[in-house]
Design a protein around this motif. Structure first.
Motif, short mmCIF file in Angstrom:
data_model
loop_
_atom_site.label_atom_id
_atom_site.label_comp_id
_atom_site.label_asym_id
_atom_site.label_seq_id
_atom_site.Cartn_x
_atom_site.Cartn_y
_atom_site.Cartn_z
N UNK A 165 -91.06 -14.83 14.13
CA UNK A 165 -89.99 -14.43 13.37
C UNK A 165 -89.96 -13.05 13.57
N UNK A 166 -88.46 -13.01 13.70
CA UNK A 166 -87.97 -11.33 13.86
C UNK A 166 -87.57 -10.98 12.91
N UNK A 167 -87.74 -9.55 13.07
CA UNK A 167 -87.95 -8.67 11.62
C UNK A 167 -86.21 -7.86 11.83
N UNK A 168 -85.34 -7.79 10.77
CA UNK A 168 -84.08 -7.71 10.62
C UNK A 168 -84.37 -6.16 10.97
N UNK A 169 -83.25 -5.57 11.97
CA UNK A 169 -82.72 -4.59 11.94
C UNK A 169 -82.08 -3.57 11.38
N UNK A 170 -82.57 -2.19 11.52
CA UNK A 170 -82.05 -1.57 10.03
C UNK A 170 -80.98 -0.79 10.88
N UNK A 171 -80.28 -0.34 9.94
CA UNK A 171 -78.55 0.65 10.04
C UNK A 171 -79.16 1.61 9.58
N UNK A 172 -78.34 2.78 11.02
CA UNK A 172 -78.34 4.14 10.48
C UNK A 172 -80.07 4.70 10.33
N UNK A 173 -80.77 5.00 11.90
CA UNK A 173 -81.81 5.14 12.21
C UNK A 173 -82.05 6.41 12.13
N UNK A 174 -82.75 7.14 11.88
CA UNK A 174 -83.23 8.77 12.21
C UNK A 174 -82.66 9.13 13.55
N UNK A 175 -82.55 10.14 13.87
CA UNK A 175 -81.98 10.24 15.66
C UNK A 175 -84.03 9.94 16.29
N UNK A 176 -84.95 10.46 15.32
CA UNK A 176 -86.55 10.52 15.95
C UNK A 176 -86.69 8.33 15.90
N UNK A 177 -86.01 8.04 15.49
CA UNK A 177 -86.74 6.45 15.13
C UNK A 177 -85.76 5.53 16.00
N UNK A 178 -84.88 5.94 16.07
CA UNK A 178 -84.09 5.96 17.55
C UNK A 178 -84.15 6.03 18.19
N UNK A 179 -84.48 7.35 18.81
CA UNK A 179 -85.47 7.63 20.27
C UNK A 179 -86.80 6.31 20.47
N UNK A 180 -87.25 6.35 19.49
CA UNK A 180 -88.28 5.41 19.84
C UNK A 180 -88.29 4.44 19.68
N UNK A 181 -87.19 3.72 19.08
CA UNK A 181 -86.86 2.42 19.84
C UNK A 181 -86.24 1.94 20.65
N UNK A 182 -85.47 2.60 21.44
CA UNK A 182 -84.82 3.40 22.38
C UNK A 182 -85.88 2.76 23.66
N UNK A 183 -87.18 3.90 23.86
CA UNK A 183 -87.94 4.06 24.70
C UNK A 183 -88.97 2.73 24.41
N UNK A 184 -89.29 1.92 22.78
CA UNK A 184 -89.88 0.50 22.92
C UNK A 184 -89.22 -0.27 23.74
N UNK A 185 -88.18 -0.24 23.57
CA UNK A 185 -86.87 -1.25 24.09
C UNK A 185 -86.93 -0.94 25.59
N UNK A 186 -86.59 -0.07 26.19
CA UNK A 186 -87.01 0.20 27.41
C UNK A 186 -87.90 -0.32 28.29
N UNK A 187 -89.39 0.15 27.33
CA UNK A 187 -90.78 -0.52 28.49
C UNK A 187 -90.83 -2.15 28.04
N UNK A 188 -90.19 -2.51 27.70
CA UNK A 188 -89.92 -3.30 26.96
C UNK A 188 -89.17 -4.90 28.31
N UNK A 189 -88.10 -3.50 28.29
CA UNK A 189 -87.06 -4.79 29.13
C UNK A 189 -87.25 -3.77 31.11
#
Length: 150
Positions: free
Chosen positions: A1-25
């Motif tokens: 089950x995937x969690x719904x993505x949040x809209x309007x992330x803070x810059x810090x949360x967006x950077x963390x999400x990008x870092x995590x996704x880049x590691x995964x991909x």
């Protein structure tokens, strides 16, 4: 089950999400260069497409560089030789002692000589070096080093 993505992330949360996704991909170049490219895109007022293209090209360029390095390492060459390490100042004019026109002295059949030159130069970059041999000068310099040290 995937969690719904949040809209309007803070810059810090967006950077963390990008870092995590880049590691995964497995996108290390995007992960490492994202912040700099994002800052440059904002400064240069790039479109979203332009920004995405810059990110993807950075990843592609870095992968090509790493692939080339792996192939060179796997080839097991005795020493690294590349144009990056070539000393252009040693002979500003850079490779053969003889111009192509003089190759007919070695290859006496003009058709054979023309065919050899054609195949050697096809899709290549010719770097004119003049008449002094770079290899000979380099060998002489190495031979003189022990004499100077001792």
């Amino acid at each position: 089950m995937t969690m719904p993505r949040q809209r309007g992330l803070t810059e810090q949360a967006a950077d963390a999400a990008i870092d995590s996704a880049c590691r995964l991909l497995r996108l290390p170049s995007i992960r490492n260069e994202f912040s700099d490219i994002a800052d440059r895109a904002m400064k240069d007022q790039m479109t979203y497409r332009g920004f995405l293209a810059e990110l993807l090209m950075a990843e592609c360029d870095d992968r090509a560089r790493r692939r080339s390095e792996r192939r060179i390492k796997a080839a097991g060459f005795p020493r690294e030789k590349s144009l990056r390490s070539f000393d252009f100042d040693a002979n500003p004019n850079v490779a053969s002692n003889e111009s192509f026109g003089g190759w007919t002295k070695t290859f006496t059949d003009p058709r054979l000589c023309a065919a050899i030159v054609d195949r050697l130069t096809f899709n290549g970059t010719i770097i004119e070096t003049g008449t002094d041999s770079y290899r000979l000068a380099s060998t002489r310099a190495r031979a003189e080093e022990p004499a100077m040290a001792g």
